[in-house]
Design a protein around this motif. Sequence first.
Motif, short mmCIF file in Angstrom:
data_model
loop_
_atom_site.label_atom_id
_atom_site.label_comp_id
_atom_site.label_asym_id
_atom_site.label_seq_id
_atom_site.Cartn_x
_atom_site.Cartn_y
_atom_site.Cartn_z
N ARG A 100 78.36 -32.38 -3.20
CA ARG A 100 77.64 -31.97 -4.36
C ARG A 100 76.18 -32.08 -3.95
O ARG A 100 75.13 -31.89 -4.86
CB ARG A 100 77.95 -33.10 -5.44
N HIS A 191 86.87 -34.57 -7.56
CA HIS A 191 85.63 -34.46 -8.15
C HIS A 191 85.49 -32.99 -9.45
O HIS A 191 84.83 -33.24 -10.33
CB HIS A 191 84.63 -33.97 -7.17
N ARG A 192 86.39 -32.21 -9.06
CA ARG A 192 86.48 -31.01 -10.45
C ARG A 192 88.08 -30.67 -10.49
O ARG A 192 88.75 -30.85 -9.68
CB ARG A 192 86.06 -29.56 -9.67
N TYR A 194 90.96 -28.22 -12.18
CA TYR A 194 90.61 -26.53 -12.76
C TYR A 194 92.14 -26.66 -13.77
O TYR A 194 93.15 -27.01 -13.33
CB TYR A 194 90.91 -25.56 -11.73
N ARG A 215 87.29 -25.70 -16.39
CA ARG A 215 86.95 -26.59 -15.36
C ARG A 215 86.21 -27.90 -15.81
O ARG A 215 85.41 -27.86 -16.70
CB ARG A 215 85.95 -25.81 -14.36
N LEU A 216 86.78 -28.92 -15.25
CA LEU A 216 86.06 -30.27 -15.47
C LEU A 216 85.41 -30.82 -14.44
O LEU A 216 85.75 -30.71 -13.27
CB LEU A 216 87.22 -31.31 -15.77
N GLY A 217 84.22 -31.46 -14.69
CA GLY A 217 83.47 -32.02 -13.49
C GLY A 217 82.50 -33.11 -14.00
O GLY A 217 82.62 -33.66 -14.99
N TYR A 229 85.96 -37.51 -16.78
CA TYR A 229 85.20 -36.19 -16.28
C TYR A 229 84.24 -35.83 -17.93
O TYR A 229 84.67 -35.94 -18.88
CB TYR A 229 86.23 -34.83 -16.56
N ARG A 233 83.62 -26.98 -18.86
CA ARG A 233 83.25 -25.53 -18.52
C ARG A 233 84.33 -24.68 -18.88
O ARG A 233 85.56 -24.92 -18.42
CB ARG A 233 82.71 -25.20 -17.04
#
Length: 253
Positions: A100, A191-192, A194, A215-217, A229, A233
């Motif tokens: 990141r 970390h992400r 989908y 997408r979660l982050g 999260y 998005r």
Amino acid sequence: MSFTRNWQTKVSASVCAATSCLLVLVCGASVVRAESIVPVEGGWVATTSAGLPVSFEVKEGNVLNAHFRFSWGFCGTYESHLPNTDPIDANGHWSFLDSRGQTIEGTFVAPDRVEGTVVAVERELPGCPHTQATFVAAPGEVPPYVKPQVFAVQNANTGHISRRPSEIVLGLGKHGSFTFHDLKWRSFGAHRAYAIGEAEIRKGKREWNPRASVRLGFLVEAGPDKRIYSVVRYVLHGPVPPGFARRGFRIVA
């Protein structure tokens, strides 16, 4: 004329000799310094100036498994726990850049002392600021890693959380609703995360059902060994209400 030439020759030789001696002394001091600092092998631990833990291992001239937590201002506290192997250079310095953009770096100033920093880069979305914290590490037992439980906000209106939810409710206020359903996840807990599924957008008596990519982050702490999260998005594929953005994000935690 001969006397002048001899004098200049002697002066030049003296300057060269002095310069050579200086170079030998400087280079010799650098070599001695580099060779004198042989860090203790094994685990190392520290607490940053932000009060957050740092740990890593030293083995065969490398720093391994640098794990650290960092404060990202009002966005919350995050952690980096990615496998890494980074060489220690001749000056005792090493660094690691996680996926990141966050950085941890340190310098061995003694066999049992590292001075370093943890830097979090600024992000525009969701607007996390640049932060920096210092640390001083010493040999010690690295605590065992406990993989945190990861959750998603299932309902942004109520704050209800769930693991791998098949439905996420974002809401559109009093006169509408915005929901994702039939979500199929991959990489949930990383970390992400989908997912693909369908969206349901309601405004008044009308309803639209485009396909959706979600997408979660930005995992944030929600207690010991618990992460949520914080950003959702999405991209919508298909019919949507007039003026409704096909791409967007929502901060939910």
